[in-house]
Scaffold this active site. Sequence first.
Site, PDB file in Angstrom:
ATOM      1  N   HIS A 166     -45.097 118.366  19.011  1.00 25.52           N
ATOM      2  CA  HIS A 166     -44.986 116.904  19.176  1.00 25.52           C
ATOM      3  C   HIS A 166     -45.154 116.134  17.871  1.00 25.52           C
ATOM      4  CE1 HIS A 166     -44.483 117.487  23.340  1.00 25.52           C
ATOM      5  NE2 HIS A 166     -45.740 117.492  23.731  1.00 25.52           N
TER       6      HIS A 166
ATOM      7  N   HIS B 114     -44.245 110.731  26.922  1.00 29.88           N
ATOM      8  CA  HIS B 114     -45.070 111.778  27.542  1.00 29.88           C
ATOM      9  C   HIS B 114     -45.902 111.225  28.702  1.00 29.88           C
ATOM     10  CE1 HIS B 114     -47.038 115.608  27.882  1.00 29.88           C
ATOM     11  NE2 HIS B 114     -46.497 116.051  26.757  1.00 29.88           N
TER      12      HIS B 114
ATOM     13  N   GLU C 275     -40.235 115.122  30.612  1.00 30.03           N
ATOM     14  CA  GLU C 275     -39.955 114.667  29.252  1.00 30.03           C
ATOM     15  C   GLU C 275     -38.499 114.970  28.881  1.00 30.03           C
ATOM     16  OE1 GLU C 275     -43.055 116.546  26.694  1.00 30.03           O
ATOM     17  OE2 GLU C 275     -43.807 117.192  28.657  1.00 30.03           O
TER      18      GLU C 275
END
Length: 318
Positions: free
Chosen positions: A78, A149, A281
Amino acid sequence: MTIKLSNWGATWLSCQLPVAGQNREVLLGCKNLEQYAQQKAYLGATIGRYANRIANATIEINGINYSLSANQGTNQLHGGKFGFDKQLWHIQSQSDKQVIFTLISPDGDQGFPGELKVEVTYKLTDDNQVILSFNAITTKTTPVNLTNHAYFNLDGETSKDILNHTLQVNADFYLPVDHSGIPNSDLVSVNQYDMDLRRPKFIAERFLESPIRQITGGYDHAYLLNKSQSIAAKLISADKKVKMNVKTTLPALQIYTGNFLKHTPNRHNGQYNNFAGIALEAQFLPDSPHHPDWPQPSCYLEPQQTYHHQICYQFDIK
């Protein structure tokens, strides 16, 4: 319905729906900014520069190797240690229906080449859609993979878990991964290892029986979306009072059933347990910089291009 947003991580804080005469909070979240800064579940945050994982935290562009910020063992997750979720974004404009956040990621940020200018727009429509629009431009070739998220629990975020939700994902292929979430195979038919979500399925159904899901403690897999279908995924609460459709221009959808949410602080001076929420996501496939042959558009943004993608969450309330 109402949503709340923060410029910390361009984060989606709250999503309240009018269900049976009461406001139902369907988004997992913390009590205050301090908890958001401490939690490691990326609750509601905008993720970048590259969502999901990049193996060995390295990329190669035009023969040049770039070492990225590693924050999950030797891999990057991420966007690195100080990804977009940990940045204070600028509020470019705001109204009752829309907020536009902007961020400038400097050349070399978390190891990525090029200055990246990013714009994320949240729009709430009269028919209960939350539309997220992502735009970015770069000064050098760089991989870009932006997503949100948010964790949903359509029964209400104080209910036990999402295992009795019904989930449908319009995808014929998924990516197997190792214990670190790094793809260890090419795309595989969803018919293999009981990963088929093309028909509505209780999340709890044979939940940890599949050897693929045993590796990750539940669903934590990217599905390559069937773009002939307008809806990427559909989620229905256990009480059947809330349905959510997900639409996106992005090629894949990471399904994560909150397998490691335990000890994440909630809004009520307590903590969430595992499976308290599910993240859907929309993104490029994980580790795409190392797999240019995968059947999706390139994850690399060139200086003359504009990155533009949308994710739409539409709520149907009984």
